[in-house]
Scaffold this motif. Structure first.
Motif, PDB file in Angstrom:
ATOM      1  N   ASP A  19     146.742   2.140  13.158  1.00 38.93           N
ATOM      2  CA  ASP A  19     147.241   2.840  14.344  1.00 38.93           C
ATOM      3  C   ASP A  19     146.858   2.132  15.637  1.00 38.93           C
ATOM      4  O   ASP A  19     147.004   2.687  16.724  1.00 38.93           O
ATOM      5  N   GLY A  20     146.355   0.907  15.531  1.00 33.72           N
ATOM      6  CA  GLY A  20     145.859   0.286  16.760  1.00 33.72           C
ATOM      7  C   GLY A  20     146.331  -1.118  17.057  1.00 33.72           C
ATOM      8  O   GLY A  20     146.338  -1.544  18.198  1.00 33.72           O
ATOM      9  N   ILE A  21     146.741  -1.848  16.027  1.00 37.21           N
ATOM     10  CA  ILE A  21     147.035  -3.272  16.244  1.00 37.21           C
ATOM     11  C   ILE A  21     148.519  -3.565  16.036  1.00 37.21           C
ATOM     12  O   ILE A  21     149.151  -3.046  15.109  1.00 37.21           O
ATOM     13  N   LEU A  22     149.048  -4.377  16.943  1.00 38.78           N
ATOM     14  CA  LEU A  22     150.434  -4.820  16.821  1.00 38.78           C
ATOM     15  C   LEU A  22     150.430  -6.288  16.426  1.00 38.78           C
ATOM     16  O   LEU A  22     149.816  -7.118  17.100  1.00 38.78           O
ATOM     17  N   LYS A  23     151.115  -6.577  15.334  1.00 39.04           N
ATOM     18  CA  LYS A  23     151.211  -7.953  14.876  1.00 39.04           C
ATOM     19  C   LYS A  23     152.522  -8.539  15.395  1.00 39.04           C
ATOM     20  O   LYS A  23     153.588  -7.988  15.116  1.00 39.04           O
ATOM     21  N   LEU A  28     154.800 -14.810  18.975  1.00 41.59           N
ATOM     22  CA  LEU A  28     153.725 -15.043  19.937  1.00 41.59           C
ATOM     23  C   LEU A  28     152.425 -15.557  19.333  1.00 41.59           C
ATOM     24  O   LEU A  28     151.805 -16.477  19.878  1.00 41.59           O
ATOM     25  N   ASN A  29     151.988 -14.978  18.221  1.00 41.07           N
ATOM     26  CA  ASN A  29     150.646 -15.278  17.731  1.00 41.07           C
ATOM     27  C   ASN A  29     150.565 -16.265  16.564  1.00 41.07           C
ATOM     28  O   ASN A  29     149.478 -16.580  16.090  1.00 41.07           O
ATOM     29  N   HIS A  30     151.711 -16.704  16.078  1.00 43.08           N
ATOM     30  CA  HIS A  30     151.657 -17.672  14.967  1.00 43.08           C
ATOM     31  C   HIS A  30     152.831 -18.634  15.162  1.00 43.08           C
ATOM     32  O   HIS A  30     152.662 -19.764  15.574  1.00 43.08           O
ATOM     33  N   SER A 100     135.215  -8.886  20.323  1.00 38.66           N
ATOM     34  CA  SER A 100     136.599  -8.989  19.871  1.00 38.66           C
ATOM     35  C   SER A 100     137.089  -7.680  19.264  1.00 38.66           C
ATOM     36  O   SER A 100     136.444  -7.118  18.378  1.00 38.66           O
ATOM     37  N   PHE A 101     138.236  -7.244  19.743  1.00 38.43           N
ATOM     38  CA  PHE A 101     138.813  -6.004  19.229  1.00 38.43           C
ATOM     39  C   PHE A 101     139.416  -6.218  17.847  1.00 38.43           C
ATOM     40  O   PHE A 101     139.223  -5.417  16.934  1.00 38.43           O
ATOM     41  N   THR A 102     140.115  -7.328  17.675  1.00 37.43           N
ATOM     42  CA  THR A 102     140.826  -7.537  16.408  1.00 37.43           C
ATOM     43  C   THR A 102     139.899  -8.066  15.306  1.00 37.43           C
ATOM     44  O   THR A 102     140.142  -7.852  14.134  1.00 37.43           O
ATOM     45  N   ASP A 127     147.445 -12.761  26.070  1.00 36.18           N
ATOM     46  CA  ASP A 127     148.583 -12.250  25.300  1.00 36.18           C
ATOM     47  C   ASP A 127     148.551 -10.731  25.193  1.00 36.18           C
ATOM     48  O   ASP A 127     149.565 -10.069  25.351  1.00 36.18           O
ATOM     49  N   PHE A 128     147.354 -10.166  24.930  1.00 36.31           N
ATOM     50  CA  PHE A 128     147.218  -8.718  24.759  1.00 36.31           C
ATOM     51  C   PHE A 128     146.114  -8.186  25.653  1.00 36.31           C
ATOM     52  O   PHE A 128     145.132  -8.879  25.934  1.00 36.31           O
ATOM     53  N   LEU A 129     146.273  -6.947  26.075  1.00 39.57           N
ATOM     54  CA  LEU A 129     145.188  -6.221  26.736  1.00 39.57           C
ATOM     55  C   LEU A 129     144.943  -4.961  25.920  1.00 39.57           C
ATOM     56  O   LEU A 129     145.846  -4.143  25.744  1.00 39.57           O
ATOM     57  N   ALA A 130     143.724  -4.833  25.423  1.00 45.38           N
ATOM     58  CA  ALA A 130     143.377  -3.658  24.611  1.00 45.38           C
ATOM     59  C   ALA A 130     142.208  -2.922  25.268  1.00 45.38           C
ATOM     60  O   ALA A 130     142.404  -2.060  26.119  1.00 45.38           O
ATOM     61  N   ASN A 131     140.976  -3.325  24.946  1.00 45.57           N
ATOM     62  CA  ASN A 131     139.816  -2.692  25.586  1.00 45.57           C
ATOM     63  C   ASN A 131     139.379  -3.419  26.857  1.00 45.57           C
ATOM     64  O   ASN A 131     138.463  -2.974  27.541  1.00 45.57           O
ATOM     65  N   GLY A 132     139.978  -4.544  27.119  1.00 49.12           N
ATOM     66  CA  GLY A 132     139.686  -5.266  28.358  1.00 49.12           C
ATOM     67  C   GLY A 132     138.528  -6.242  28.262  1.00 49.12           C
ATOM     68  O   GLY A 132     138.156  -6.876  29.254  1.00 49.12           O
ATOM     69  N   GLN A 133     137.981  -6.413  27.065  1.00 47.66           N
ATOM     70  CA  GLN A 133     136.778  -7.246  26.941  1.00 47.66           C
ATOM     71  C   GLN A 133     137.055  -8.732  27.210  1.00 47.66           C
ATOM     72  O   GLN A 133     136.236  -9.416  27.832  1.00 47.66           O
ATOM     73  N   ALA A 134     138.193  -9.218  26.755  1.00 51.20           N
ATOM     74  CA  ALA A 134     138.512 -10.630  26.971  1.00 51.20           C
ATOM     75  C   ALA A 134     138.669 -10.903  28.470  1.00 51.20           C
ATOM     76  O   ALA A 134     138.120 -11.874  28.999  1.00 51.20           O
ATOM     77  N   GLU A 157     150.426  -5.055  27.019  1.00 52.07           N
ATOM     78  CA  GLU A 157     149.282  -4.140  27.231  1.00 52.07           C
ATOM     79  C   GLU A 157     149.423  -2.955  26.296  1.00 52.07           C
ATOM     80  O   GLU A 157     150.509  -2.370  26.181  1.00 52.07           O
ATOM     81  N   LYS A 158     148.348  -2.602  25.637  1.00 52.73           N
ATOM     82  CA  LYS A 158     148.366  -1.381  24.831  1.00 52.73           C
ATOM     83  C   LYS A 158     147.810  -0.269  25.708  1.00 52.73           C
ATOM     84  O   LYS A 158     146.607  -0.159  25.927  1.00 52.73           O
ATOM     85  N   GLY A 159     148.751   0.522  26.244  1.00 48.76           N
ATOM     86  CA  GLY A 159     148.404   1.524  27.251  1.00 48.76           C
ATOM     87  C   GLY A 159     147.546   2.651  26.712  1.00 48.76           C
ATOM     88  O   GLY A 159     146.944   3.400  27.476  1.00 48.76           O
TER      89      GLY A 159
END
Ligand code: 5GP
Length: 191
Positions: A19-23, A28-30, A100-102, A127-134, A157-159
């Motif tokens: 329920d949290g990650i978009l592949k 974009l990622n591969h 790292s979130f992922t 590429d992604f914004l999740a918890n903002g740590q990067a 962004e994962k709102g």
């Protein structure tokens, strides 16, 4: 129109993981859809065009492609923070820790002091914004270098995760090209 293509790519190729990650390995990622990234780079440039950006800062690996696409329009260098300490890395570097979130682990990111300085006006790209740590880790590198950060340009962004609100509350201008409101039972809801 330009961003419509990104939304369509997310809809047609994006795969929910839990329920949290978009592949988005298909564009974009591969495997990378360079035409699509060119559109995204142009849009990021339009949004930050007045900011006299001197450097685009991202973190390896997936941010690099987005940053390079934007750099085609900004005509400034892309600097990517490295995630591993290589023997050929300059001895003088700034570093910070990123959770790292992922990958569910903490890693160290580093940039050489040579390439990030107080005369820089930096646009952070990822590429992604999740918890903002990067982005927080990249902000810390800029703080250490006393570089000025004009904002963050994000592809997706994962709102429903706190990163966007956290960064905006700190006064950072965050521009996201696509925002996902939820990922539930395999269904990706785009704003
Ligand atoms: P944050 O640091 O904001 O928690 O997470 C952002 C970083 O984690 C990005 O650099 C990205 O590589 C990775 N990431 C976070 N969420 C996702 C996701 O749903 N899909 C993918 N492909 N990467 C993600």
């Amino acid at each position: 129109m330009r961003l419509q293509r990104l939304k369509e790519a997310i809809r047609s190729q994006g795969r929910a993981v839990g329920d949290g990650i978009l592949k988005v390995d298909g564009f974009l990622n591969h495997q990378i859809d360079v035409d699509l990234l060119c559109d995204m780079g142009r849009e990021l440039h339009e949004r930050f065009a007045g900011e006299r950006v001197t450097k685009l800062l991202t973190v390896e690996a997936s941010g690099i492609a987005v940053a390079c696409a934007a750099a085609m329009h900004f005509h400034v260098p892309v600097l990517f923070a490295k995630k591993s300490a290589a023997a050929n890395m300059d001895e003088a570097f700034y570093e910070s820790q990123v959770e790292s979130f992922t990958r569910n682990k903490t890693y160290t990111i580093r940039v050489s002091k040579q390439y990030l300085t107080q005369s820089d006006r930096v646009l952070i790209i990822d590429d992604f914004l999740a918890n903002g740590q990067a982005v927080l880790g990249l902000l810390s590198l800029c703080d250490q270098a006393r570089a000025h950060v004009v904002g963050a340009g994000i592809a997706i962004e994962k709102g429903f995760q706190p990163g966007g609100a956290l960064l905006r509350a700190r006064g950072l201008r965050v521009e996201s090209l696509a925002i996902i409101d939820s990922i539930r039972d395999g269904v990706v809801a785009l704003r």
